[in-house]
Design an enzyme around this catalytic site. Structure first.
Site, mmCIF file in Angstrom:
data_model
loop_
_atom_site.group_PDB
_atom_site.id
_atom_site.type_symbol
_atom_site.label_atom_id
_atom_site.label_comp_id
_atom_site.label_asym_id
_atom_site.label_seq_id
_atom_site.Cartn_x
_atom_site.Cartn_y
_atom_site.Cartn_z
ATOM 1 N N GLU A 1 25.684 3.631 43.465
ATOM 2 C CA GLU A 1 25.184 4.007 42.133
ATOM 3 C C GLU A 1 23.719 3.609 42.005
ATOM 4 O OE1 GLU A 1 27.652 2.055 39.212
ATOM 5 O OE2 GLU A 1 29.494 2.730 40.171
ATOM 6 N N LYS B 1 20.781 1.429 40.101
ATOM 7 C CA LYS B 1 20.687 0.216 39.290
ATOM 8 C C LYS B 1 19.681 0.501 38.176
ATOM 9 C CE LYS B 1 20.668 -4.746 39.340
ATOM 10 N NZ LYS B 1 19.834 -4.989 38.177
ATOM 11 N N ASP C 1 17.411 0.280 34.916
ATOM 12 C CA ASP C 1 16.598 -0.824 34.422
ATOM 13 C C ASP C 1 16.588 -0.808 32.896
ATOM 14 O OD1 ASP C 1 15.051 -3.016 34.536
ATOM 15 O OD2 ASP C 1 13.233 -2.002 35.217
ATOM 16 N N TYR D 1 29.151 2.673 33.632
ATOM 17 C CA TYR D 1 29.419 2.375 35.036
ATOM 18 C C TYR D 1 30.661 1.529 35.281
ATOM 19 C CZ TYR D 1 26.429 -1.685 33.944
ATOM 20 O OH TYR D 1 25.869 -2.774 33.373
ATOM 21 N N LYS E 1 17.602 -3.805 45.998
ATOM 22 C CA LYS E 1 16.415 -3.471 45.207
ATOM 23 C C LYS E 1 15.369 -2.688 45.992
ATOM 24 C CE LYS E 1 16.691 -6.658 41.512
ATOM 25 N NZ LYS E 1 15.901 -7.279 40.483
ATOM 26 N N CYS F 1 -26.012 3.592 32.089
ATOM 27 C CA CYS F 1 -25.306 3.935 33.319
ATOM 28 C C CYS F 1 -25.609 2.876 34.376
ATOM 29 C CB CYS F 1 -25.741 5.309 33.797
ATOM 30 S SG CYS F 1 -25.087 5.704 35.426
ATOM 31 N N CYS G 1 -27.696 4.947 37.408
ATOM 32 C CA CYS G 1 -29.033 5.526 37.275
ATOM 33 C C CYS G 1 -29.819 4.947 36.099
ATOM 34 C CB CYS G 1 -28.946 7.051 37.159
ATOM 35 S SG CYS G 1 -28.313 7.604 35.567
ATOM 36 N N CYS H 1 -22.535 8.836 30.953
ATOM 37 C CA CYS H 1 -23.919 8.710 31.392
ATOM 38 C C CYS H 1 -24.610 10.020 31.055
ATOM 39 C CB CYS H 1 -23.935 8.469 32.895
ATOM 40 S SG CYS H 1 -25.516 8.853 33.648
ATOM 41 N N CYS I 1 -28.300 11.592 37.964
ATOM 42 C CA CYS I 1 -27.541 10.380 38.305
ATOM 43 C C CYS I 1 -26.881 10.567 39.669
ATOM 44 C CB CYS I 1 -26.479 10.131 37.232
ATOM 45 S SG CYS I 1 -25.390 8.759 37.631
HETATM 46 S S1 IVH Z 1 28.029 -3.245 37.600
HETATM 47 C C1 IVH Z 1 30.428 -6.649 38.456
HETATM 48 N N1 IVH Z 1 26.516 -1.140 37.909
HETATM 49 O O1 IVH Z 1 22.780 -5.014 36.576
HETATM 50 C C2 IVH Z 1 29.196 -5.926 38.305
HETATM 51 N N2 IVH Z 1 25.546 -3.050 36.881
HETATM 52 O O2 IVH Z 1 23.413 -7.995 37.481
HETATM 53 C C3 IVH Z 1 28.918 -5.601 36.906
HETATM 54 N N3 IVH Z 1 23.210 -2.739 36.197
HETATM 55 O O3 IVH Z 1 22.523 -6.386 33.742
HETATM 56 C C4 IVH Z 1 27.785 -4.720 36.729
HETATM 57 N N4 IVH Z 1 22.995 -0.657 36.879
HETATM 58 O O4 IVH Z 1 23.412 -4.060 33.343
HETATM 59 C C5 IVH Z 1 26.576 -2.401 37.470
HETATM 60 N N5 IVH Z 1 25.292 0.832 38.244
HETATM 61 C C6 IVH Z 1 25.361 -0.425 37.785
HETATM 62 C C7 IVH Z 1 24.265 -1.062 37.180
HETATM 63 C C8 IVH Z 1 24.385 -2.385 36.745
HETATM 64 C C9 IVH Z 1 22.394 -1.669 36.289
HETATM 65 C C10 IVH Z 1 22.813 -4.032 35.604
HETATM 66 C C11 IVH Z 1 23.754 -4.562 34.586
HETATM 67 C C12 IVH Z 1 23.529 -6.042 34.617
HETATM 68 C C13 IVH Z 1 23.012 -6.260 35.995
HETATM 69 C C14 IVH Z 1 24.047 -6.994 36.811
#
Ligand code: IVH
Length: 699
Positions: free
Chosen positions: A117, A119, A121, A234, A340, A434, A437, A452, A458
């Site tokens: 999946e 991650k 932000d 998720y 990451k 400037c 020049c 300028c 220039c």
């Molecule tokens: S699963 C047991 N899936 O990551 C795991 N978390 O450190 C429970 N996060 O702040 C979380 N994308 O909000 C999971 N696809 C994803 C995620 C995700 C972002 C964030 C989550 C939490 C942190 C977990």
């Protein structure tokens, strides 16, 4: 400093930064810096267990909830995920190896299925549904206790308030609340307008995560409703069928799911989708570490084009029984890992602030930075845009700053870490002259930039003007790079564009580090550039506000250079894409005798292009149609294909949408082709494209 003192200092710093980040939503350092300090403390505590204190930030997940929201105890604790920052191969492999070992699998056993999946932000959210109705939304807080933010979460249109009747009586859905990049930009745009209108207490937001967190924690839900939030689900938590209360479930991977015919994370996501939750389309079931690596690489390519921020990918063991078997270490499940990508924000120091002069004379303050690796490249310069921006951010020499670079975007200074400011740091003031020049620099009413006034007197503007003319998308002088232009202008060999075509071999070879062979190459590429096209030539002149697309429209409309030079503002306004600013800019440019002279001299030097009949009014065969090019075509370059299509009146866009008429796909076409097929858009290969072009040219 003793090890014990260092650990204490780290604890204190992490407490402070954690409070700013989790509780106040006002981080003062980038996440990557926090992670680094956190890891240092973890390493110290691992090496010297006697240094571990119960209040160490490593012993808890987040900060305390704000007093102003009701506190909620999570029935099932909200966990965090272990993070890998290694390269794509070793990070995924290490995870897969660990999982196989824990599950006592041998080489003879099949590959493990994982769900890969994104991650996201944003911030984690837990949604509780009872009898099919959303009754409570809670933030993660410290993982045990969160804040009740139901009112605000109800304002998120993507989150269902009611579930279909087949849903169990009690369930919890977890996911991420985030703000899409486009929504974030638009929000900040509105905030800037409010600030400009003198509204008190308004501010702009540093990044989408920060803006989303601020909105979720907004005490006034009517304000929260104006903040454009989104959600991705998720995870799904169900009570075991035998007992309908959530209280009996002990962990996230509860085999409660398996009693509802859901045996895998993949099935849980499908079920969530079915119940109406947004589940990210970039979610895949993959096999073994090779599958994880491929996903990691694919998403790395896609990252900049996604409409929202991610900081990595998450790998989860698909099978829920296997998850249960793997269990947890402290607050982290053994069955999941976050992998990451390089951070897009980093800390560095400002060594100087310089003012650079652009092609049109625009003065740009630029922060010279101690080199820092951010967003995948080493950055040494970051733009401060203009006087107002520089003043608003109040960046000073010696400051420690947060630098952000996302995708191909120019690196920028996001904010200053005020705690680290040196006492004698000087405030930046914009130059009124400037720096190159010495001509006066003026900022016109209603404009953000100083310019300028030296024009082509220039040398900085001259250099930029020459480089622009020689650009690949203008007349294209392949061997004329910025170093050479610098030398030619400084030596006084090239003062105006026609000088490029007048300079001889002898002038070139006398330049430092210029061998005979390279001098000949330069002359050959200058010679080659004489054969050009009207749009390229017009674009190359560097007229303010006349970009490539406008140049093409002008050429198409008027057909001939003289017609463009002599067109009145009213006639110019007839051209598609040309508004008053562009029309006036063109008129001003060609009203100046020296600019017309440059055009005449370039012609006299042998620069030529085919002139056509004006097509004003007539419509081209592909007018109004949008094409997208993807992958590598066997013989045509992307630019060639683009030119062919545009010559027939088509627009060539960068991404596929419902409005796309046709996608031209070559080898290794990726997600754009998938999307076209998904939307049922016509797809052509190179042969198909050539046939289409031939058909219309023959007409
Ligand atoms: S699963 C047991 N899936 O990551 C795991 N978390 O450190 C429970 N996060 O702040 C979380 N994308 O909000 C999971 N696809 C994803 C995620 C995700 C972002 C964030 C989550 C939490 C942190 C977990």
């Amino acid at each position: 400093m003793s090890t014990a003192a260092r650990a204490a200092a780290l604890r204190e710093q992490l407490h402070q930064f954690g409070h700013q980040y989790h509780v106040l939503d006002a981080p003062t350092i980038p996440d990557a810096e926090y992670d680094r300090l956190f890891k240092e403390l973890q390493a110290l505590e691992a090496a010297y267990p006697e240094l571990l204190t119960p209040d160490s930030p490593t012993q808890r997940v987040g900060g305390k909830p704000l007093d102003s929201f009701a506190s909620v105890k999570h029935v099932v604790p909200m966990l965090s995920i272990r993070t890998e920052t290694d390269t794509e191969a070793s990070g995924a492999q290490a995870f897969d190896t660990r999982i196989r070992k824990e599950l006592a699998l041998t080489d003879a056993d099949p590959l493990v299925d994982y769900v890969a999946e994104l991650k996201f932000d944003g911030l984690a959210m837990s949604l509780r549904y009872e009898n099919g109705v959303l009754v409570q939304a809670a933030t993660r807080g410290d993982g045990e206790m969160g804040e009740e933010v139901t009112q605000n979460i109800r304002t998120i249109g993507q989150i269902p308030l009611r579930l279909p009747s087949d849903a169990p009586k009690v369930l919890e859905v977890r996911g991420e609340v985030y703000m899409a990049r486009g929504d974030f930009e638009a929000l900040n745009e509105r905030q800037r307008a409010r600030i400009a209108a003198g509204e008190k207490g308004e501010k702009t937001f540093v990044n989408p995560r920060n803006a989303a967190a601020g909105a979720v924690r907004q005490l006034d839900p009517t304000i929260a409703a104006q903040r454009p939030l989104s959600f991705f689900a998720y995870s799904l938590i169900l009570p075991p069928k035998t007992q309908e209360g959530l209280g009996t479930i002990l962990d996230n991977c509860s085999d409660g799911l398996t009693h509802h015919d859901i045996h895998t994370q993949g099935e849980a996501l499908d079920q969530l989708r079915e119940w109406g939750f947004p589940v990210c389309e970039h979610t895949e079931v993959v096999q073994g570490s090779a599958g994880l690596v491929a996903f990691h690489q694919k998403i790395a390519q896609l990252r900049d084009a996604l409409p929202f921020d991610i900081d990595g990918v998450v790998y989860k063991v698909n099978d829920i029984q296997k998850q249960a078997k793997l269990g947890f270490v402290t607050r982290e499940p053994r069955w999941a890992v976050a992998h990451k990508y390089p951070a897009q924000e980093q800390l560095t120091t400002v060594q100087a602030i310089e003012v650079q002069v652009g092609r049109t004379g625009k003065l740009t303050p630029v922060a010279k930075l101690a080199p820092v690796f951010v967003g995948g490249v080493t950055v040494t310069n970051a733009t401060l845009h203009n006087e107002d921006e520089a003043r608003r951010k109040d960046v000073r020499v010696g400051d420690t700053v947060v630098v952000r670079r996302a995708g191909d975007v120019i690196p920028e200074v996001v904010s200053v870490v005020l705690e680290k400011r040196l006492q004698d740091a000087h405030i930046f003031t914009m130059l009124h002259q400037c720096p190159v020049c010495g001509s006066p620099a003026v900022r016109e009413e209603g404009e953000a930039d100083y310019r300028c006034t030296g024009g082509l007197f220039c040398s900085a503007q001259r250099k930029q003007a020459i480089l622009h003319f020689a650009h690949r998308r203008a007349v294209e002088i392949e061997d004329l790079g910025d170093k050479l232009v610098e030398q030619l202008v400084d030596a006084g060999v090239v003062k105006t564009l026609p000088d490029l075509y007048r300079m001889g071999f002898s002038a070139l070879v006398t330049l430092e580090r210029m061998a005979e062979k390279s001098a000949n190459n330069v002359l050959a590429s200058i010679e080659k550039s004489k054969q050009t096209t009207l749009p390229r030539f017009l674009f190359g002149l560097g007229i303010r506000h006349v970009g490539e697309a406008t140049a093409k429209e002008l050429a198409r409309h008027f057909g001939k250079m003289d017609a463009i030079m002599d067109a009145t503002v009213d006639q110019l306004l007839q051209v598609a894409d040309v508004g008053p600013t562009v029309a006036l800019s063109l008129r001003t440019f060609f009203d100046q005798a020296h600019n017309r002279e440059v055009v005449e001299q370039l012609r006299a030097c042998g620069v030529t292009w085919a002139e056509g009949e004006p097509t004003a009014g007539a419509s081209l065969p592909l007018a109004g149609q949008t094409f997208v090019l993807t992958g590598t075509l066997p013989t045509l370059s992307r630019d060639e294909a683009k030119e062919m299509l545009e010559a027939l009146g088509a627009k060539v866009a960068g991404s596929v949408s419902k409005k796309t008429h046709c996608v031209v796909a070559g080898a290794e076409a990726g997600s754009k082709l998938d999307k076209a097929q998904e939307l049922g858009i016509k797809v052509l290969d190179e042969a198909g494209l050539l046939a289409l072009v031939g058909e219309h040219t023959a007409e």
